[in-house]
Design a protein around this motif. Structure first.
Motif, PDB file in Angstrom:
ATOM      1  N   ARG A   1      -1.038   3.871  10.232  1.00 50.41           N
ATOM      2  CA  ARG A   1      -1.710   3.748   8.932  1.00 50.41           C
ATOM      3  C   ARG A   1      -3.140   4.243   8.957  1.00 50.41           C
ATOM      4  O   ARG A   1      -3.691   4.632   7.931  1.00 50.41           O
ATOM      5  CB  ARG A   1      -1.711   2.278   8.497  1.00 50.41           C
ATOM      6  CG  ARG A   1      -0.336   1.682   8.268  1.00 50.41           C
ATOM      7  CD  ARG A   1      -0.450   0.211   7.910  1.00 50.41           C
ATOM      8  NE  ARG A   1      -1.229   0.009   6.693  1.00 50.41           N
ATOM      9  CZ  ARG A   1      -1.748  -1.152   6.343  1.00 50.41           C
ATOM     10  NH1 ARG A   1      -1.593  -2.209   7.127  1.00 50.41           N
ATOM     11  NH2 ARG A   1      -2.435  -1.261   5.222  1.00 50.41           N
TER      12      ARG A   1
ATOM     13  N   GLU B   1       0.828  -1.205   0.000  1.00 51.67           N
ATOM     14  CA  GLU B   1       0.000   0.000   0.000  1.00 51.67           C
ATOM     15  C   GLU B   1       0.866   1.259   0.000  1.00 51.67           C
ATOM     16  O   GLU B   1       0.619   2.204  -0.756  1.00 51.67           O
ATOM     17  CB  GLU B   1      -0.924   0.006   1.222  1.00 51.67           C
ATOM     18  CG  GLU B   1      -1.885   1.176   1.266  1.00 51.67           C
ATOM     19  CD  GLU B   1      -2.844   1.063   2.427  1.00 51.67           C
ATOM     20  OE1 GLU B   1      -4.052   1.280   2.227  1.00 51.67           O
ATOM     21  OE2 GLU B   1      -2.392   0.762   3.562  1.00 51.67           O
TER      22      GLU B   1
ATOM     23  N   ALA C   1      -1.486   8.324   4.842  1.00 56.32           N
ATOM     24  CA  ALA C   1      -0.540   7.909   3.804  1.00 56.32           C
ATOM     25  C   ALA C   1       0.207   9.076   3.183  1.00 56.32           C
ATOM     26  O   ALA C   1       1.253   8.859   2.553  1.00 56.32           O
ATOM     27  CB  ALA C   1      -1.278   7.136   2.709  1.00 56.32           C
TER      28      ALA C   1
ATOM     29  N   ILE D   1      -4.823  -4.188   2.702  1.00 51.56           N
ATOM     30  CA  ILE D   1      -4.584  -2.901   2.048  1.00 51.56           C
ATOM     31  C   ILE D   1      -5.761  -2.005   2.430  1.00 51.56           C
ATOM     32  O   ILE D   1      -6.867  -2.161   1.897  1.00 51.56           O
ATOM     33  CB  ILE D   1      -4.465  -3.062   0.527  1.00 51.56           C
ATOM     34  CG1 ILE D   1      -3.320  -4.022   0.201  1.00 51.56           C
ATOM     35  CG2 ILE D   1      -4.246  -1.718  -0.148  1.00 51.56           C
ATOM     36  CD1 ILE D   1      -3.169  -4.313  -1.286  1.00 51.56           C
ATOM     37  N   TYR D   2      -5.530  -1.106   3.351  1.00 51.68           N
ATOM     38  CA  TYR D   2      -6.632  -0.438   4.022  1.00 51.68           C
ATOM     39  C   TYR D   2      -7.499   0.416   3.091  1.00 51.68           C
ATOM     40  O   TYR D   2      -8.705   0.520   3.291  1.00 51.68           O
ATOM     41  CB  TYR D   2      -6.097   0.413   5.169  1.00 51.68           C
ATOM     42  CG  TYR D   2      -5.746  -0.376   6.407  1.00 51.68           C
ATOM     43  CD1 TYR D   2      -6.193  -1.682   6.562  1.00 51.68           C
ATOM     44  CD2 TYR D   2      -4.965   0.171   7.422  1.00 51.68           C
ATOM     45  CE1 TYR D   2      -5.869  -2.419   7.684  1.00 51.68           C
ATOM     46  CE2 TYR D   2      -4.643  -0.552   8.555  1.00 51.68           C
ATOM     47  CZ  TYR D   2      -5.089  -1.841   8.685  1.00 51.68           C
ATOM     48  OH  TYR D   2      -4.779  -2.573   9.809  1.00 51.68           O
TER      49      TYR D   2
END
Length: 316
Positions: A145, A78, A184, A163-164
């Motif tokens: 995250r 990610e 991110a 993968i958020y």
């Protein structure tokens, strides 16, 4: 090399339990783990396990290495995806602008910027970004995250990908999706600018060579606009060497993610690799290194395929 060099410093059981166990107890545990056998024997057995998909079990937390790779690999993937977007957005358009205004002030400014992006250590860039945009301005989170409440919700999804941003889209939770993007931004910029500087100089150099070709001059003589010449006629022929190096740089981002993840406490493979190195967990470190090596090899293969699709001349 990792297998043998890590064992030069001794076995992990002595490092972890030395001083808390008697010499006899240490010898018993070392023998049970197989660390008293010759290194070539240990290496052959390790390779045999890899061929069957057995990466072993971590020494520090007793987890299958495949579970560690699946859990934390998604987080690193990610981060790399977001960083690639930053690198492409920064490197490709600005490289085209620098080539278009060769040896003029926009070109000079962009070349200096590219050198700064590439020369600045990623952890130093990360600390600056955290200080300015996280602490002084308070615009973005400085670590992690996603917020813990959103993380718990995403982890409860059926078959989560890890993968958020994908999991947030699947759940329809726009608040969680926005939170993932906010977390991110800083790590992706820190890692993406490093590669973006390479892309900028690479695109500039290849575009300058292409802009001097005969077919571009012919288009210019027919009155084709400079913007169209730059973005349409000159860009595609310059893509082959650009894509080759871009593929390698994207693969090497996995290595740069170690420092980025540690700086921002982004719990991916890089963060865990640092933890396992500190614990001298041979098995976990080897498993992560093998995965990174496979990713680099596969990326190189995919780059060759993309090069053929863009320019059929490569087939010959």
């Amino acid at each position: 090399m990792v297998f043998f060099l890590m064992r030069v410093t001794g076995d992990p059981i002595t490092a972890a339990m030395g001083g808390r166990l008697t010499p006899a107890q240490l010898a018993e545990r070392i023998s049970a783990a197989g660390y008293d056998r010759p290194l070539p024997v240990q290496y052959v057995e390790y390779l045999g396990g890899l061929l069957t998909g057995d990466f072993g079990t971590t020494l520090s937390d007793n987890r299958p290495v495949t579970e560690v790779l699946a859990t934390y690999g998604a987080a690193t993937l990610e981060l790399v995806l977001f960083s690639v977007i930053v690198a492409l957005v920064v490197g490709v358009p600005l490289g085209m602008v620098a080539a278009r205004f060769r040896d003029r002030w926009p070109d000079a400014v962009l070349r200096i910027a590219a050198i700064l992006f590439y020369a600045t250590p990623v952890f130093f860039a990360g600390l600056l970004l955290k200080l300015v945009f996280g602490i002084w301005l308070g615009w973005f989170p400085t670590n992690g995250r996603v917020q813990i409440n959103h993380q718990l919700e995403l982890d409860r999804l059926q078959a989560p990908t890890g993968i958020y941003f994908l999991d947030a889209l699947r759940s329809g939770n726009l608040a969680a999706f926005g939170d993932v993007l906010e977390h991110a931004v800083l790590p992706a910029v820190a890692l993406g600018l490093l590669t973006g500087g390479v892309f900028l100089r690479l695109v500039r150099t290849n575009m300058i060579g292409t802009l001097g070709r005969e077919f571009v001059e012919a288009g210019r003589s027919r009155g084709v606009s400079e913007v169209r010449l730059t973005t349409r006629h000159a860009f595609r022929p310059a893509l082959i060497p650009i894509i080759t190096v871009m593929g390698l740089q994207i693969a090497m981002m996995m290595g740069g993610a170690v420092l980025t993840e540690t700086t921002f406490e982004w719990k991916g493979l890089g963060f865990q690799l640092a933890e396992y190195l500190t614990a001298r967990d041979f098995v976990a470190v080897q498993g992560i290194v093998v995965l990174l090596a496979v990713i680099v090899a596969v990326t190189n293969f995919l780059v060759d395929i993309v090069a053929v699709l863009i320019d059929p001349r490569v087939r010959y």
